[in-house]
Motif scaffolding. Sequence first.
Motif, mmCIF file in Angstrom:
data_model
loop_
_atom_site.group_PDB
_atom_site.id
_atom_site.type_symbol
_atom_site.label_atom_id
_atom_site.label_comp_id
_atom_site.label_asym_id
_atom_site.label_seq_id
_atom_site.Cartn_x
_atom_site.Cartn_y
_atom_site.Cartn_z
ATOM 1 N N GLU A 167 3.911 7.857 11.535
ATOM 2 C CA GLU A 167 2.365 7.337 11.638
ATOM 3 C C GLU A 167 2.204 6.012 10.941
ATOM 4 O OE1 GLU A 167 -0.285 10.116 9.800
ATOM 5 O OE2 GLU A 167 -2.090 9.171 10.403
ATOM 6 N N MET A 168 3.086 5.881 9.772
ATOM 7 C CA MET A 168 3.060 4.526 9.337
ATOM 8 C C MET A 168 3.350 3.512 10.157
ATOM 9 S SD MET A 168 4.308 5.350 5.524
ATOM 10 C CE MET A 168 3.159 6.304 4.350
ATOM 11 N N ILE A 182 0.971 4.125 -2.897
ATOM 12 C CA ILE A 182 0.771 5.607 -2.433
ATOM 13 C C ILE A 182 1.913 6.511 -2.744
ATOM 14 C CG2 ILE A 182 0.500 7.025 -0.253
ATOM 15 C CD1 ILE A 182 -1.328 4.775 1.055
ATOM 16 N N GLY A 194 1.430 11.261 -1.163
ATOM 17 C CA GLY A 194 2.074 11.634 -0.009
ATOM 18 C C GLY A 194 0.949 11.536 1.151
ATOM 19 N N GLY A 195 1.217 12.211 2.204
ATOM 20 C CA GLY A 195 0.152 12.291 3.069
ATOM 21 C C GLY A 195 0.742 11.861 4.602
ATOM 22 N N HIS A 196 1.152 10.468 4.576
ATOM 23 C CA HIS A 196 1.405 9.822 5.980
ATOM 24 C C HIS A 196 2.814 10.073 6.110
ATOM 25 C CE1 HIS A 196 -2.593 8.147 6.855
ATOM 26 N NE2 HIS A 196 -2.457 7.895 5.546
ATOM 27 N N PHE A 243 1.027 -1.330 0.010
ATOM 28 C CA PHE A 243 0.122 -0.016 0.114
ATOM 29 C C PHE A 243 1.052 1.237 -0.114
ATOM 30 C CE2 PHE A 243 -4.257 -1.832 2.002
ATOM 31 C CZ PHE A 243 -4.269 -2.676 0.874
ATOM 32 N N PHE A 244 1.878 1.110 0.880
ATOM 33 C CA PHE A 244 2.799 2.390 1.092
ATOM 34 C C PHE A 244 3.620 2.618 -0.357
ATOM 35 C CE2 PHE A 244 3.596 1.311 5.761
ATOM 36 C CZ PHE A 244 2.248 1.577 5.895
ATOM 37 N N VAL A 281 0.568 2.732 12.598
ATOM 38 C CA VAL A 281 -0.623 1.938 12.332
ATOM 39 C C VAL A 281 -0.241 0.682 12.305
ATOM 40 C CG1 VAL A 281 -2.085 1.802 10.455
ATOM 41 C CG2 VAL A 281 -1.545 4.033 11.173
#
Lengths: 176, 280
Positions: A129-130, A117, A123-125, A113-114, A133
Amino acid sequence: MSYFIYIVSSLCLVTLQTALIPRLGFVGHFFDLLLPWVIYLAAFRPVHEALPFVMFMGALMDNLSGGPFGLYLTSYVWLYIAVRLAATVVRAENAMVLVLVIIAAVASQNGLFFMVIGMSGAGGHTTGEMIRVVSEQIGWVLLTGPLIALGMRQAKRLTSRRARKVLESRAATQAE
Amino acid sequence: MFSKKTVLILVGILLVTVNVILLAITTRRPPGTGIGRVMIAFAAPFQGLATRTANAVEGVWRDYFFLVSVSQQNQALKQQLAQAVQGNVQRHELELENNRLRELLGFKRSLPGPAIAAQIIGKDPSAWFKTVIIDKGQADGVQRGLPAVTFHGVVGQIVESSSHQSRLLLIIDRNSAADALVQRTRARGIVKGTSRDECYLDYVMHEDDVRVGDLVVSSGFDGVFPKGLLMGTVTTVDFQGSDFFKEVRITPAVDFERLEEVLIILKPQLSAPRVSSDRR
């Protein structure tokens, strides 16, 4: 009959994952409940029976998710192949092995997923944070994994017993 | 000397006499003395034991039936209590739902076009994408591209629609972008999702006046969201002297974790409904 059981089970898992677990605030980020299901199918069920269904589950999840179509399908099919290959060298019935495989599956699915993305450039996370999670998801695997592994073993034994009975009854019919 | 018969008669008379004498003596003496006490002392423990045993048996017997009835009564009362609690919870839920729907209804009247209320029935299975499934689809007039809002502000837009369900892309999803204005200064930017519980207001020019606490509303220029709907509040503004744009973060007006119902604007006409700052 097998497909019927598979479909009902997956629908139950999907409902649990998308409608019920999100209501439990304390759960946070739960892992994808279909991953153990894919692992079970890869480790214990024949290809002609399991692979189409794994693809069906991937398509189903892709339709429910906001990610690019094919993301879940890719993760499930590659997981299926990896477990299928691993099952030739590792004894998949071992509960500890199954828990480790689920952890690896959760980590690699998130990794995929990363990657996607990242490729999309959205971007974003943040990395922190990853990690948080994924750690939460792995924490849930550690808590629930042993039970899931026992369930898998039990399901495997039941299906083996059923298959043996079918073979015996066929042999008896042929002997008559 | 005496015959056997005579001896028996004499012995009988003697016994009767002794008996009468003893009775005469004992009737004149107070009770509880002498051999009576010994006998009582001897028998009492056994009597006590027997009595206690009988009482215990009787007690168990009586209490058992009593307890059975108490237990049954207890069960019935517990059931009634549980039903009352459940009823209370349901009433409270209905009250809350009623309040939310009143808010939605009130808000719906202020919208420029017809709208339909939808319930969220599922969330995205992945932690990295922010979409939800709602219980209204093409049969209800819901189509791809329609905006979803609540009394609090902008929620997102429909990205996929089947006959009775649709998928709604929330504005906090990384794939979401909507044209917006800072309400106070009319500075323009694009609200982009991060897949976390915040958004960025991108492309805000460095000379634009944007401060923490400013309200960000939809501009209507994107052709999706009607103009003037609250999107969020500015929480941080970062700006390096050499940057062309300011980095503005906003907290969405809608609490997406608690979102249960939304309004889908069926034919968005891009004029402004009223926006109040105290919606959240």
